[in-house]
Design a protein around this motif. Structure first.
Motif, short mmCIF file in Angstrom:
data_model
loop_
_atom_site.label_atom_id
_atom_site.label_comp_id
_atom_site.label_asym_id
_atom_site.label_seq_id
_atom_site.Cartn_x
_atom_site.Cartn_y
_atom_site.Cartn_z
N ARG A 293 0.85 -1.19 0.00
CA ARG A 293 0.00 0.00 0.00
C ARG A 293 0.89 1.25 0.00
NH1 ARG A 293 -5.47 -0.26 3.63
NH2 ARG A 293 -6.62 -1.51 2.13
N TYR A 303 -3.05 10.18 -4.33
CA TYR A 303 -3.43 8.86 -4.85
C TYR A 303 -3.10 7.78 -3.82
CZ TYR A 303 -3.94 11.22 -9.32
OH TYR A 303 -4.34 12.07 -10.31
N VAL A 305 -2.72 3.62 -3.45
CA VAL A 305 -2.52 2.39 -4.20
C VAL A 305 -2.66 1.19 -3.27
CG1 VAL A 305 -0.96 1.08 -5.70
CG2 VAL A 305 -0.89 3.59 -5.73
N HIS A 306 -3.45 0.21 -3.70
CA HIS A 306 -3.59 -1.04 -2.94
C HIS A 306 -3.35 -2.21 -3.88
CE1 HIS A 306 -5.11 -4.16 -0.26
NE2 HIS A 306 -5.82 -4.60 -1.27
N ILE A 338 -4.26 -4.47 -8.86
CA ILE A 338 -3.71 -3.25 -8.26
C ILE A 338 -4.74 -2.15 -8.49
CG2 ILE A 338 -1.82 -1.59 -8.22
CD1 ILE A 338 -0.06 -3.72 -9.52
N THR A 339 -5.26 -1.58 -7.42
CA THR A 339 -6.31 -0.57 -7.53
C THR A 339 -5.78 0.78 -7.05
OG1 THR A 339 -7.94 -2.29 -7.04
CG2 THR A 339 -8.71 -0.02 -7.01
N ILE A 340 -6.06 1.82 -7.81
CA ILE A 340 -5.62 3.18 -7.47
C ILE A 340 -6.83 4.08 -7.32
CG2 ILE A 340 -4.27 5.17 -8.20
CD1 ILE A 340 -3.45 1.79 -9.67
N PRO A 379 4.68 0.33 -4.09
CA PRO A 379 4.27 1.12 -5.26
C PRO A 379 4.47 2.63 -5.06
CG PRO A 379 2.35 0.42 -4.00
CD PRO A 379 3.54 -0.27 -3.38
N ILE A 381 3.42 6.26 -7.31
CA ILE A 381 2.88 6.96 -8.48
C ILE A 381 3.89 8.01 -8.92
CG2 ILE A 381 1.05 8.50 -9.30
CD1 ILE A 381 -0.04 5.79 -8.92
N LEU A 389 2.96 4.07 -12.90
CA LEU A 389 3.15 3.45 -11.59
C LEU A 389 4.49 2.72 -11.56
CD1 LEU A 389 1.94 2.53 -8.80
CD2 LEU A 389 1.11 0.49 -10.00
N CYS A 391 6.96 0.13 -9.28
CA CYS A 391 6.92 -0.87 -8.20
C CYS A 391 8.23 -1.64 -8.18
CB CYS A 391 5.78 -1.87 -8.40
SG CYS A 391 4.12 -1.21 -8.33
#
Length: 450
Positions: A293, A303, A305-306, A338-340, A379, A381, A389, A391
């Protein structure tokens, strides 16, 4: 942290240096030791990022930065005399042209009783450095009575129009003796009836003084039945929108402090979105909370990120041996995502992008790595573009080769690049080793002399 003898370092190239517009700073600095008195000065004479540093203990040296374009990692260097006691520099926070730095000297008599020295580095054509005055008081009135400015993860810096501020925030239950009623033959109420409080310790550059204030922790907006979490532990602090400092608990959300009104800073709480909920056991153990996260600022927006994972539910700690066990950890799954999200003006989260991990693993650049499907980690941004993104990608769990990957989220979730990660803050044998501490994305480099 690296402790390097100056004879092992290659000489710096001469000529014009072009600095990146933003960098990924390793939070752990490197200490470069010099035998001769003039050795440190000689090492930094051609470095336009160098500034002289003096500690409260009477030692002196030089800070400088080794800067590189992302996805390569940048480093803070402390040039130090080898006859001095060991010193360990670190990057705590940054905003615009300011970077908040620290030097820890464990051998100092007051190391465990007073915070280590804090410094504000100001980037520009002629960089400067200011050592902040020492503040040694603790957070009275809270159940957590630790001293301010001790925890590196809770201190941030914010650039305002005509000044800057440095702040530490402690979140804790109110001290019970301060909330009990006098008629107590009855059993004490649940912990849920003990209010969560905040203590804010702020240094203002205009007054050159520290100030402390107390507030009740805020409720989330538009969630009248929701309360501020009872278990809170700050993982990161960052500036936002020129007026907020934001304290992040990756298992809970973001606590924003609005410094528009110096006399009355206002708190807001934005709980993280999504269906992922964590038990108190997971919240207390805090095993690498920022591994999957992160919160980033890009183009003036926030933002979150998960990365889908079952790590925190599977991990267990051996308190006696300080070992981490994760035998039941499943790792990457075919349906992992991966959800933003992005934060709107009402302090609510809106969906920004979703990346299918399976689609990344099928791309040629991923296949060329010759590794099994792995979950990306830590992660970030891009500061320049919220649709890129970065990572970390490792071939094994906490081991093996590693790459910094860049994903174009706007154009088909394309894996743009896979750059081999090299740890220049460690001994030669551990060059693949990542410290498991998130890198710090900052734009201070663009203010340096070109």
């Amino acid at each position: 942290m690296a402790y390097i003898h100056s004879r092992t370092r290659a000489s710096e190239p001469k000529g014009t240096v072009v600095f990146p517009d933003w960098v990924m700073l390793d939070r752990d600095g490197r200490t470069i030791c010099h035998d001769e008195d003039a050795g440190a000065l000689e090492a930094v004479k051609n470095k336009s990022t160098a500034v002289e540093v003096h500690t409260t203990s009477g030692h002196s040296g030089y800070f400088s930065f080794n800067l590189a374009d992302p996805p390569k990692v940048s480093y803070l260097d402390l040039h130090w005399k080898s006859v001095f006691p060991p010193a360990y520099p670190s990057v705590l926070a940054a905003d615009n042209n300011l970077v908040l730095l620290r030097i820890a000297i464990p051998s100092e008599p007051n190391y465990y009783s007073a915070p280590a020295d804090l410094f504000v580095y100001e980037a520009g054509p002629a960089p400067s450095l200011l050592r902040l005055p020492v503040y040694t008081r603790s957070a009275r009135g809270l159940a957590d009575r630790r001293k301010f400015l001790v925890d590196d993860h809770t201190i941030g810096i914010l650039r305002r129009a005509d000044h800057y501020l440095v702040a530490d925030l402690i979140v804790s239950e109110a001290a019970r003796e301060g909330i009990r009623s006098d008629d107590d033959d009855e059993e004490e109420d649940d912990d849920c009836n003990v209010p969560m409080m905040t203590k804010l310790c702020v240094y203002y550059s205009k007054s050159e003084k520290w100030e402390v204030s107390t507030q009740t922790a805020p409720r989330p907006r538009d969630q009248s039945d929701s309360k501020f979490p009872i278990v809170w532990s700050t993982d990161n602090v960052f500036p936002f929108d020129g007026r907020f400092l934001c304290w992040v608990d990756y298992f809970s959300g973001v606590l924003l402090c609005d410094f528009s009104n110096r006399r009355s800073p206002m708190l807001h709480f934005a709980p993280f979105p999504g269906e992922k909920k964590y038990s108190d056991k997971v919240r207390i153990s805090k095993c690498y909370p920022d591994r999957f996260r992160s919160v980033s600022i890009s183009q003036g927006r926030m933002y979150f990120v998960h990365i889908d994972n079952d790590w925190h539910e599977a991990v267990s700690m051996d308190d006696e041996l300080h070992d981490v066990h994760y035998d039941s950890y499943k790792g990457a799954q075919s349906d992992s995502e991966i959800t933003i999200w992005t934060l709107n003006a009402d302090f609510n989260w809106e969906n920004h992008r979703v990346i299918k991990l399976d689609s990344l693993c099928k791309q040629p650049k991923y296949k060329n790595l010759c590794i099994t499907p792995r979950l990306p980690e830590f992660p970030i941004i891009s500061v320049d573009d919220p649709d890129f993104l970065y990572c970390l990608l490792r071939e094994k769990e906490f081991d093996g080769r590693a790459w910094m990957i860049m994903v174009d989220m706007k154009n088909g979730q394309k894996l743009q690049s896979c750059t081999r990660y090299v740890n220049e803050n460690d001994v030669e044998a551990c060059r693949n080793s990542f410290s498991n501490v998130p890198l710090h994305a900052t734009v201070f480099s663009k203010y340096l002399k070109k």
